[in-house]
Enzyme design. Structure first.
Site, PDB file in Angstrom:
ATOM      1  N   ARG A 118      -8.243   1.488   9.967  1.00  0.00           N
ATOM      2  CA  ARG A 118      -7.803   0.113  10.201  1.00  0.00           C
ATOM      3  C   ARG A 118      -8.766  -0.625  11.104  1.00  0.00           C
ATOM      4  O   ARG A 118      -8.548  -1.805  11.397  1.00  0.00           O
ATOM      5  CB  ARG A 118      -6.441   0.152  10.874  1.00  0.00           C
ATOM      6  CG  ARG A 118      -5.275  -0.375  10.051  1.00  0.00           C
ATOM      7  CD  ARG A 118      -4.036  -0.148  10.878  1.00  0.00           C
ATOM      8  NE  ARG A 118      -2.882  -0.861  10.483  1.00  0.00           N
ATOM      9  CZ  ARG A 118      -1.855  -0.327   9.831  1.00  0.00           C
ATOM     10  NH1 ARG A 118      -1.908   0.899   9.404  1.00  0.00           N
ATOM     11  NH2 ARG A 118      -0.776  -1.057   9.599  1.00  0.00           N
ATOM     12  N   ARG A 126       0.780  -8.471  14.068  1.00  0.00           N
ATOM     13  CA  ARG A 126       0.204  -7.532  13.093  1.00  0.00           C
ATOM     14  C   ARG A 126      -0.791  -8.250  12.184  1.00  0.00           C
ATOM     15  O   ARG A 126      -1.840  -7.702  11.841  1.00  0.00           O
ATOM     16  CB  ARG A 126       1.309  -6.888  12.249  1.00  0.00           C
ATOM     17  CG  ARG A 126       2.108  -5.874  13.046  1.00  0.00           C
ATOM     18  CD  ARG A 126       3.416  -5.562  12.361  1.00  0.00           C
ATOM     19  NE  ARG A 126       3.283  -4.654  11.243  1.00  0.00           N
ATOM     20  CZ  ARG A 126       4.234  -4.460  10.332  1.00  0.00           C
ATOM     21  NH1 ARG A 126       5.358  -5.135  10.396  1.00  0.00           N
ATOM     22  NH2 ARG A 126       4.049  -3.600   9.361  1.00  0.00           N
ATOM     23  N   ARG A 152      12.812  -2.673  10.729  1.00  0.00           N
ATOM     24  CA  ARG A 152      11.834  -2.091  11.654  1.00  0.00           C
ATOM     25  C   ARG A 152      11.571  -3.078  12.790  1.00  0.00           C
ATOM     26  O   ARG A 152      11.488  -4.290  12.553  1.00  0.00           O
ATOM     27  CB  ARG A 152      10.520  -1.827  10.907  1.00  0.00           C
ATOM     28  CG  ARG A 152      10.481  -0.482  10.209  1.00  0.00           C
ATOM     29  CD  ARG A 152       9.317  -0.324   9.274  1.00  0.00           C
ATOM     30  NE  ARG A 152       8.004  -0.661   9.805  1.00  0.00           N
ATOM     31  CZ  ARG A 152       6.860  -0.451   9.173  1.00  0.00           C
ATOM     32  NH1 ARG A 152       6.859   0.124   7.979  1.00  0.00           N
ATOM     33  NH2 ARG A 152       5.716  -0.794   9.700  1.00  0.00           N
ATOM     34  N   LYS A 170       0.836  -1.216   0.000  1.00  0.00           N
ATOM     35  CA  LYS A 170       0.000   0.000   0.000  1.00  0.00           C
ATOM     36  C   LYS A 170       0.868   1.263   0.000  1.00  0.00           C
ATOM     37  O   LYS A 170       0.620   2.194  -0.744  1.00  0.00           O
ATOM     38  CB  LYS A 170      -0.901   0.057   1.259  1.00  0.00           C
ATOM     39  CG  LYS A 170      -1.767  -1.147   1.504  1.00  0.00           C
ATOM     40  CD  LYS A 170      -2.612  -0.968   2.759  1.00  0.00           C
ATOM     41  CE  LYS A 170      -1.853  -0.820   4.047  1.00  0.00           C
ATOM     42  NZ  LYS A 170      -1.106  -1.998   4.498  1.00  0.00           N
ATOM     43  N   ARG A 210      12.408  -7.236   4.742  1.00  0.00           N
ATOM     44  CA  ARG A 210      12.405  -5.798   4.432  1.00  0.00           C
ATOM     45  C   ARG A 210      13.473  -5.057   5.243  1.00  0.00           C
ATOM     46  O   ARG A 210      13.652  -5.310   6.430  1.00  0.00           O
ATOM     47  CB  ARG A 210      11.018  -5.235   4.754  1.00  0.00           C
ATOM     48  CG  ARG A 210      10.837  -3.787   4.395  1.00  0.00           C
ATOM     49  CD  ARG A 210       9.401  -3.420   4.292  1.00  0.00           C
ATOM     50  NE  ARG A 210       8.718  -3.322   5.579  1.00  0.00           N
ATOM     51  CZ  ARG A 210       7.461  -2.905   5.725  1.00  0.00           C
ATOM     52  NH1 ARG A 210       6.746  -2.590   4.651  1.00  0.00           N
ATOM     53  NH2 ARG A 210       6.911  -2.828   6.904  1.00  0.00           N
TER      54      ARG A 210
END
Ligand code: AMP
Length: 224
Positions: free
Chosen positions: A98, A182, A171, A23, A138
């Protein structure tokens, strides 16, 4: 369409999807090409954390653990942001709403005026297995913000950004335990928004497992 080509976009759009669905990457590119505001609640929260603001201090441990930040804090932040001059006409909301209460709050913020109504909600569909693989690999540059991936978009030198030479970091919420949390939060709290926007006839679903360029072309069609 090459990167950087200007497009005409009349968008008041929401991008929905699991963490790592792409996104942010797409919203950033589309918003830059269409000259509309890109509003990412995750980026705004990370800026608060980096500045050490009260909001940042409250949000940090929740974010690091993969939990959602309370609705009232998020809604207040978005309310202020969409009142700013660059965001009055059009925007792409990335990572907000969300939860159902956030979606209802957004409806109230936009009110009944046709000019302020949402024009599109795009749901980025992709499997949990693919999301996990994307998030675990990532790496983010701590200087220019470029995003890399150890397997699918590696840098020439390990842990060093090809674009600016900055250090690459993972992160805290891209670590395995936080990723699981998550994903749980996403399925429990965010996925019901699919039906919410389907009922309002705003929802479009895209296959987010494809390459960024292919997805971008489809989004341009969807939002022009
Ligand atoms: P993101 O960069 O969108 O993946 O967001 C990173 C983290 O920020 C999330 O895991 C949440 O802890 C928090 N966050 C971002 N947006 C929201 C939101 N709309 N509601 C609650 N928490 C959020």
């Amino acid at each position: 369409m090459s990167a950087g080509t200007s497009i005409s976009l009349r968008a008041r759009a929401v991008f929905l999807g699991g963490p790592g669905a792409g996104k942010g990457t797409q919203a950033k590119r589309l918003a830059a090409a269409g000259h509309v505001a890109h509003i990412s609640t995750g980026d705004m929260l990370r800026a608060h954390v980096n500045q050490g603001s009260d909001l940042g201090k409250q949000a940090k441990s929740l974010m690091d653990g993969g939990k959602l930040v309370p609705d009232d804090m998020i809604v207040a932040m978005v309310k202020e942001r969409i009142a700013q001059p660059d965001a009055t006409a059009a925007w792409i909301l990335d990572g907000f709403p969300r939860t159902l209460p956030q979606a209802e709050a957004l409806d109230r913020l936009l009110g009944a005026s046709a000019e302020r109504k949402l024009s599109r909600v795009v749901y980025f569909q992709i499997s949990d297995a693919e999301l996990k693989a994307r998030l675990e690999g990532r790496r983010n540059c701590n200087q220019c913000g470029a995003i890399w991936h150890v397997a699918t978009k590696p840098t020439k030198r390990v842990d060093t950004c090809d674009a600016c030479g900055g250090a690459l970091l993972q992160r805290a919420d891209d670590r395995p335990e936080a990723i699981d949390k998550r994903l749980q939060e996403f399925h429990k709290l965010t996925e019901p928004l699919r039906a919410y926007y389907q009922n309002k006839n705003l929802l479009r679903i895209i296959d987010a497992s494809r390459t960024p360029d292919v997805i971008y072309q489809e989004l341009v069609q969807l939002m022009q």
